[in-house]
Structure formats: C-alpha cells, structure tokens
Design an enzyme around this catalytic site. Sequence first.
Site, PDB file in Angstrom:
ATOM      1  N   HIS A   5      18.639  18.948  34.486  1.00 14.05           N
ATOM      2  CA  HIS A   5      18.140  19.475  35.755  1.00 14.05           C
ATOM      3  C   HIS A   5      17.793  20.960  35.717  1.00 14.05           C
ATOM      4  O   HIS A   5      17.272  21.488  36.703  1.00 14.05           O
ATOM      5  CB  HIS A   5      19.179  19.232  36.855  1.00 14.05           C
ATOM      6  CG  HIS A   5      19.647  17.819  36.922  1.00 14.05           C
ATOM      7  ND1 HIS A   5      20.810  17.393  36.302  1.00 14.05           N
ATOM      8  CD2 HIS A   5      19.095  16.718  37.492  1.00 14.05           C
ATOM      9  CE1 HIS A   5      20.964  16.096  36.518  1.00 14.05           C
ATOM     10  NE2 HIS A   5      19.944  15.662  37.230  1.00 14.05           N
ATOM     11  N   GLY A  21      19.908  26.704  49.852  1.00 16.18           N
ATOM     12  CA  GLY A  21      19.504  25.320  49.691  1.00 16.18           C
ATOM     13  C   GLY A  21      18.043  25.199  49.306  1.00 16.18           C
ATOM     14  O   GLY A  21      17.670  24.419  48.421  1.00 16.18           O
ATOM     15  N   ARG A  88      27.006  30.640  47.827  1.00 16.48           N
ATOM     16  CA  ARG A  88      26.028  29.900  48.626  1.00 16.48           C
ATOM     17  C   ARG A  88      25.606  30.773  49.797  1.00 16.48           C
ATOM     18  O   ARG A  88      26.441  31.314  50.531  1.00 16.48           O
ATOM     19  CB  ARG A  88      26.625  28.590  49.128  1.00 16.48           C
ATOM     20  CG  ARG A  88      25.822  27.961  50.265  1.00 16.48           C
ATOM     21  CD  ARG A  88      26.170  26.531  50.567  1.00 16.48           C
ATOM     22  NE  ARG A  88      25.902  26.195  51.956  1.00 16.48           N
ATOM     23  CZ  ARG A  88      24.699  26.097  52.517  1.00 16.48           C
ATOM     24  NH1 ARG A  88      23.605  26.315  51.791  1.00 16.48           N
ATOM     25  NH2 ARG A  88      24.565  25.784  53.795  1.00 16.48           N
ATOM     26  N   VAL A  89      24.307  30.924  49.978  1.00 13.60           N
ATOM     27  CA  VAL A  89      23.751  31.663  51.111  1.00 13.60           C
ATOM     28  C   VAL A  89      22.830  30.697  51.855  1.00 13.60           C
ATOM     29  O   VAL A  89      21.755  30.359  51.380  1.00 13.60           O
ATOM     30  CB  VAL A  89      22.998  32.934  50.659  1.00 13.60           C
ATOM     31  CG1 VAL A  89      23.978  34.035  50.293  1.00 13.60           C
ATOM     32  CG2 VAL A  89      22.077  32.668  49.473  1.00 13.60           C
ATOM     33  N   GLU A 180      27.538  22.784  58.127  1.00  9.31           N
ATOM     34  CA  GLU A 180      26.505  22.778  57.091  1.00  9.31           C
ATOM     35  C   GLU A 180      26.738  21.560  56.212  1.00  9.31           C
ATOM     36  O   GLU A 180      27.363  20.597  56.657  1.00  9.31           O
ATOM     37  CB  GLU A 180      26.463  24.107  56.338  1.00  9.31           C
ATOM     38  CG  GLU A 180      27.804  24.653  55.869  1.00  9.31           C
ATOM     39  CD  GLU A 180      28.201  24.107  54.520  1.00  9.31           C
ATOM     40  OE1 GLU A 180      27.705  24.592  53.510  1.00  9.31           O
ATOM     41  OE2 GLU A 180      29.044  23.181  54.486  1.00  9.31           O
ATOM     42  N   GLU A 182      27.230  21.665  52.356  1.00  8.55           N
ATOM     43  CA  GLU A 182      27.467  21.883  50.933  1.00  8.55           C
ATOM     44  C   GLU A 182      28.771  22.569  50.546  1.00  8.55           C
ATOM     45  O   GLU A 182      29.288  22.343  49.447  1.00  8.55           O
ATOM     46  CB  GLU A 182      26.305  22.708  50.330  1.00  8.55           C
ATOM     47  CG  GLU A 182      24.975  22.014  50.269  1.00  8.55           C
ATOM     48  CD  GLU A 182      24.155  22.142  51.542  1.00  8.55           C
ATOM     49  OE1 GLU A 182      23.217  21.358  51.725  1.00  8.55           O
ATOM     50  OE2 GLU A 182      24.470  23.037  52.368  1.00  8.55           O
ATOM     51  N   SER A 204      21.615  29.093  62.233  1.00  8.42           N
ATOM     52  CA  SER A 204      20.189  28.826  62.422  1.00  8.42           C
ATOM     53  C   SER A 204      19.903  28.023  63.679  1.00  8.42           C
ATOM     54  O   SER A 204      18.774  27.998  64.167  1.00  8.42           O
ATOM     55  CB  SER A 204      19.634  28.073  61.213  1.00  8.42           C
ATOM     56  OG  SER A 204      20.298  26.821  61.069  1.00  8.42           O
ATOM     57  N   ASP A 205      20.924  27.335  64.185  1.00  5.82           N
ATOM     58  CA  ASP A 205      20.745  26.559  65.409  1.00  5.82           C
ATOM     59  C   ASP A 205      22.096  26.390  66.095  1.00  5.82           C
ATOM     60  O   ASP A 205      23.140  26.489  65.444  1.00  5.82           O
ATOM     61  CB  ASP A 205      20.122  25.196  65.112  1.00  5.82           C
ATOM     62  CG  ASP A 205      20.981  24.355  64.183  1.00  5.82           C
ATOM     63  OD1 ASP A 205      21.622  23.418  64.668  1.00  5.82           O
ATOM     64  OD2 ASP A 205      21.014  24.632  62.964  1.00  5.82           O
TER      65      ASP A 205
END
Length: 239
Positions: A5, A21, A88-89, A180, A182, A204-205
């Site tokens: 990958h 992400g 992670r951001v 979220e 992850e 974000s929401d």
Amino acid sequence: MATPHINAEMGDFADVVLMPGDPLRAKHIAETFLEDVREVNNVRGMLGFTGTYKGRKISVMGHGMGIPSCSIYTKELITDFGVKKIIRVGSCGAVRADVKLRDVVIGMGACTDSKVNRLRFKDHDFAAIADFDMVRNAVDAAKALGVEARVGNIFSADLFYTPDPSMFDVMEKYGILGVEMEAAGIYGVAAEFGAKALTICTVSDHIRTHEQTTAAERQTTFNDMIKIALESVLLGDKE
C-alpha cells in the site's frame, strides 16, 4: 522497501508522520506548511509527502476513512518505514452544546464501537489512549499559539450513518468531546507495535445543531490544528 500500500523506501518517511484522512488535505498541508517537499507515496491515490518544518524533517500522508483503512497505513509506516510517532489531524462531529464548530479537540482517549482492539487484546477491553508526552506537547503548543484546545475523550465510530442516534445522548452524558472514525484504531496499532500516537481534531459539524463546514473548508482551513501538531513535534524534540 515498498509495501502493498506504500511505494516508498526506508528513509523516505520522517520518524513523525501527520495523518489526515483525506489525501488532498495531506497535499495541502505539505504544500502550505512544509519546505523542500517531495512526494513519497501515491498508491491508490493515498498521497504521502516528506519535507521540513523549521528545519525538522516531517512527513504527512492520508490514511483514508475508518479504522480498517487507517490501521493498514499506520501499521506499515511503523513496521516497514521506522515511523515512531503518528499524529492524526482530522475532523470530528460534536455532540455537546459547549463544543462549538471549529473548536480544536485533543483526543486523550478514544472510545469505540469497533471490535478491533478486542481482537488484538484477547477479547478484553483495551484502554485506547494517546501518548502522554504527545498530549502535553500539543496542549503546550496550543497555549503558545493562543488556541483554546479541548482535551478529553473522543469516540471512534464504525458507522458514519448510525442506525441508533440515541447513542449520541449516551456520548453527551459521558462527556465525549467529538465523534470521528479512526483514533481508537490508531492508538491500538501504536500500542501493538511500540509506537506513539495522538489525535487532534477540528469540529467540522455539530450533530445536535446540524451546523457544518464545507468540504473545501475541511480540506484547507483547519490551520490551527495543523500548527498545533507541527509545533508539538518541535517541543517533543526538546525533551
């Protein structure tokens, strides 16, 4: 050497990798915040870049959506490319009235409805937590930048479109700062393979009020979160 990958070689990645992400967000972060940037991965369009921030080598790469996707990339980065720290951001949805749109949330711990950590932990509950020093450095970086960051538990959901919205009431009761998909998986992978991890999210929401940011805004404007992550890396180097 390359994995199924990631088409990079040992040394292409820094020991610290920021992971949004969205691979296009990774590209934006690299082009906006890093110098001497070069692309180090493009398999399946999951873009990865390495550059420098204030002279410090740092990488940024997308991890996709959900625990299965992020677990593949984080595992390979740690075991095949020598990555020691993953930040992670990403984005999250709020369920509490006191958590507002665009607030920065530092995920000290991550609850989840996923079974992945039970699979790796002999069917026992695993406390999926961030590395303490990384949390402390992120908090200190936020203070230095004048950004008010919330610190606490987040929730990593397997389903984006949940069939049981009453679970949001439970999350609110237990003080969950954001939802979220992850962090709990990333924390589990880091623990299994001897690395360190942290999640920093921007709201974000809002699941209660239905307020939301646009896709374009999520890709390009969550700069406070990125600055906190980058400055926290520099603080970690001083330890």
